[in-house]
Scaffold this active site. Structure first.
Site, mmCIF file in Angstrom:
data_model
loop_
_atom_site.group_PDB
_atom_site.id
_atom_site.type_symbol
_atom_site.label_atom_id
_atom_site.label_comp_id
_atom_site.label_asym_id
_atom_site.label_seq_id
_atom_site.Cartn_x
_atom_site.Cartn_y
_atom_site.Cartn_z
ATOM 1 N N ASN A 252 1.031 -0.926 0.231
ATOM 2 C CA ASN A 252 -0.017 0.062 0.383
ATOM 3 C C ASN A 252 1.267 1.434 0.394
ATOM 4 O O ASN A 252 1.644 1.587 1.588
ATOM 5 C CB ASN A 252 -1.187 -0.158 1.071
ATOM 6 C CG ASN A 252 -1.743 1.278 1.600
ATOM 7 O OD1 ASN A 252 -1.883 2.170 0.276
ATOM 8 N ND2 ASN A 252 -2.363 1.661 2.727
ATOM 9 N N TRP A 253 1.172 1.806 -1.069
ATOM 10 C CA TRP A 253 1.933 2.943 -1.401
ATOM 11 C C TRP A 253 1.375 4.333 -0.448
ATOM 12 O O TRP A 253 2.261 5.136 -0.564
ATOM 13 C CB TRP A 253 2.376 3.226 -2.520
ATOM 14 C CG TRP A 253 3.531 2.461 -3.265
ATOM 15 C CD1 TRP A 253 3.726 1.298 -2.311
ATOM 16 C CD2 TRP A 253 3.584 2.837 -4.359
ATOM 17 N NE1 TRP A 253 4.651 0.954 -3.681
ATOM 18 C CE2 TRP A 253 4.756 1.463 -4.625
ATOM 19 C CE3 TRP A 253 3.982 3.479 -5.436
ATOM 20 C CZ2 TRP A 253 6.204 1.290 -5.743
ATOM 21 C CZ3 TRP A 253 5.144 3.324 -6.583
ATOM 22 C CH2 TRP A 253 5.711 1.821 -7.103
ATOM 23 N N LYS A 254 0.106 4.422 0.139
ATOM 24 C CA LYS A 254 -0.348 5.629 0.225
ATOM 25 C C LYS A 254 -0.156 6.608 -1.060
ATOM 26 O O LYS A 254 -0.531 6.666 -1.844
ATOM 27 C CB LYS A 254 -0.331 5.209 1.941
ATOM 28 C CG LYS A 254 -0.246 4.489 2.865
ATOM 29 C CD LYS A 254 0.144 4.188 4.187
ATOM 30 C CE LYS A 254 0.069 2.901 5.050
ATOM 31 N NZ LYS A 254 -0.033 3.079 6.848
ATOM 32 N N HIS B 129 -9.505 1.385 5.201
ATOM 33 C CA HIS B 129 -7.953 1.253 5.916
ATOM 34 C C HIS B 129 -8.724 2.370 7.247
ATOM 35 O O HIS B 129 -8.817 3.159 6.606
ATOM 36 C CB HIS B 129 -7.126 1.851 4.868
ATOM 37 C CG HIS B 129 -5.430 1.704 6.293
ATOM 38 N ND1 HIS B 129 -5.293 2.612 6.254
ATOM 39 C CD2 HIS B 129 -4.990 1.118 5.312
ATOM 40 C CE1 HIS B 129 -3.774 2.088 6.962
ATOM 41 N NE2 HIS B 129 -3.738 1.277 6.428
ATOM 42 N N GLU C 272 -6.048 4.389 8.027
ATOM 43 C CA GLU C 272 -6.225 6.333 7.423
ATOM 44 C C GLU C 272 -7.388 6.916 7.012
ATOM 45 O O GLU C 272 -7.753 7.796 7.441
ATOM 46 C CB GLU C 272 -4.770 6.222 6.764
ATOM 47 C CG GLU C 272 -4.376 5.788 7.314
ATOM 48 C CD GLU C 272 -2.732 5.923 6.797
ATOM 49 O OE1 GLU C 272 -2.439 5.482 5.641
ATOM 50 O OE2 GLU C 272 -1.881 4.783 7.290
ATOM 51 N N GLU D 268 -5.013 -5.010 10.234
ATOM 52 C CA GLU D 268 -4.058 -3.903 11.022
ATOM 53 C C GLU D 268 -4.036 -3.210 11.969
ATOM 54 O O GLU D 268 -4.972 -2.373 11.985
ATOM 55 C CB GLU D 268 -3.592 -2.709 9.872
ATOM 56 C CG GLU D 268 -3.833 -3.568 8.249
ATOM 57 C CD GLU D 268 -3.393 -2.512 7.503
ATOM 58 O OE1 GLU D 268 -2.093 -3.233 6.627
ATOM 59 O OE2 GLU D 268 -3.790 -1.278 7.116
ATOM 60 N N GLY E 24 2.866 2.430 11.048
ATOM 61 C CA GLY E 24 3.866 3.288 10.749
ATOM 62 C C GLY E 24 5.140 3.812 11.713
ATOM 63 O O GLY E 24 5.461 4.693 12.218
ATOM 64 N N SER F 205 4.062 -2.275 9.962
ATOM 65 C CA SER F 205 5.180 -2.526 9.889
ATOM 66 C C SER F 205 6.076 -3.176 10.258
ATOM 67 O O SER F 205 6.785 -3.782 10.874
ATOM 68 C CB SER F 205 5.644 -1.695 11.899
ATOM 69 O OG SER F 205 5.232 -0.403 12.282
ATOM 70 N N GLY G 68 3.155 -1.041 4.406
ATOM 71 C CA GLY G 68 3.109 0.322 3.301
ATOM 72 C C GLY G 68 4.416 0.603 3.516
ATOM 73 O O GLY G 68 4.549 0.385 2.473
ATOM 74 N N GLY G 69 5.385 1.648 4.391
ATOM 75 C CA GLY G 69 6.908 1.711 4.155
ATOM 76 C C GLY G 69 7.601 0.687 2.915
ATOM 77 O O GLY G 69 8.068 1.282 2.179
HETATM 78 P P1 13P Z 1 3.699 0.626 7.514
HETATM 79 O O1 13P Z 1 4.034 -0.539 7.352
HETATM 80 O O2 13P Z 1 4.043 1.427 7.421
HETATM 81 O O3 13P Z 1 3.081 0.305 9.240
HETATM 82 O O4 13P Z 1 1.754 0.425 7.005
HETATM 83 C C1 13P Z 1 1.416 -0.438 7.102
HETATM 84 C C2 13P Z 1 -0.006 -0.782 6.018
HETATM 85 O O5 13P Z 1 -1.084 0.008 6.890
HETATM 86 C C3 13P Z 1 -0.943 -0.229 5.309
HETATM 87 O O6 13P Z 1 -2.204 -0.501 4.173
#
Ligand code: 13P
Length: 252
Positions: free
Chosen positions: A11-13, A95, A97, A165, A171, A211, A232-233
């Site tokens: 997920n590149w957000k 998600h 977020e 999640e 993050g 994470s 994510g990251g």
């Molecule tokens: P991180 O891997 O950056 O913690 O993000 C997880 C996430 O929200 C994937 O959707």
């Protein structure tokens, strides 16, 4: 469970410009014939180009959200048919977020999922507790409510993926204990089997997200009922995502 094909999802957000597609090229070069599915959900601006780039490769693409309506006067939003038209096969929905930044409720997520499924997309439905909820020992109740409210009745084991999640693990570099991950994944599996029956309940994949890094992926993937990850990251760079994919390929 070996009958569920493992899924490494990125997920590149709100990250990624045209030049970053080079990371996807690198990833496909490293994993020409992967032992798991690889999904990348870039920002909507990159979806079409990424889908063109990956058309002959092992990576499939997805959106990060869609509107519950098929079209209309909703400035700035994107519809499920638009995602499909741009080459997406999946869409992430609910998600944390989106739930936090845009006030999305379980009902919203369910409505979006119905539209996405109608458009032929597979849905990745996210659930997860906050730290306050975990500390109050409400985790399973929260997850149970989110599953019941967010997942439509019509899903199949093939077109729906659940991503667990924990909000406090996203993050932050913090992850739950493996026991905590296992407890929630077993709970989700049991809820899916109870509601949808063994066929759907046992074939739907359950991803862990929050994470996930090259250094912790293998131990997370060894937990029963963890069928992959939503990353994510660490999905932004091939050097980080590739070892996570390899850890998934090498898991049970
Ligand atoms: P991180 O891997 O950056 O913690 O993000 C997880 C996430 O929200 C994937 O959707």
């Amino acid at each position: 469970m070996s009958h569920r094909r493992k899924l490494a999802a990125g997920n590149w957000k709100m990250n990624g410009l045209w030049a970053d597609l080079a990371e996807v090229t690198k990833l496909m070069e490293r994993h020409p014939d992967p032992g798991c599915e690889i999904l990348i959900c870039p920002p909507a601006t990159l979806l079409s180009r990424m889908s063109d780039l990956t058309v002959d490769g092992a990576v499939v693409t997805g959106g990060q959200d869609c509107h519950a309506k098929l079209s209309g006067a909703h400035t700035g939003d994107i519809s499920a048919p638009m995602l499909a038209d741009a080459g997406a096969e999946h869409v992430i929905l609910g998600h944390s977020e989106r739930r936090a930044d845009h006030g999305e409720t379980d009902e919203d997520v369910r409505a979006k999922a119905l539209t996405a499924l109608d458009a032929g997309l597979k849905v990745v439905i996210c659930v997860g507790e906050t730290l306050v909820e975990r500390e109050a020992q409400n985790t399973l109740e929260i997850i149970g409510g989110q599953l019941a409210g967010s997942i439509p009745d019509s899903v199949t084991g093939e077109n729906m993926v659940v991503a667990y999640e924990p909000v406090w693990a996203i993050g932050t570099g913090k992850i739950p204990t493996l026991g905590q991950i296992g407890e929630v994944h077993d709970f989700i599996r049991a809820r899916l089997e109870k509601r949808f029956g063994a066929g759907v309940g046992r074939s739907a994949r359950i991803l862990y997200g929050g994470s996930v890094k090259p250094g912790n992926a293998a131990e997370i993937f060894a937990v029963p009922n963890v069928d992959g990850a939503l990353v994510g990251g660490a999905s932004l760079k091939a050097d980080d995502f590739s070892p996570i994919i390899t850890a998934l390929e090498n898991s049970r």
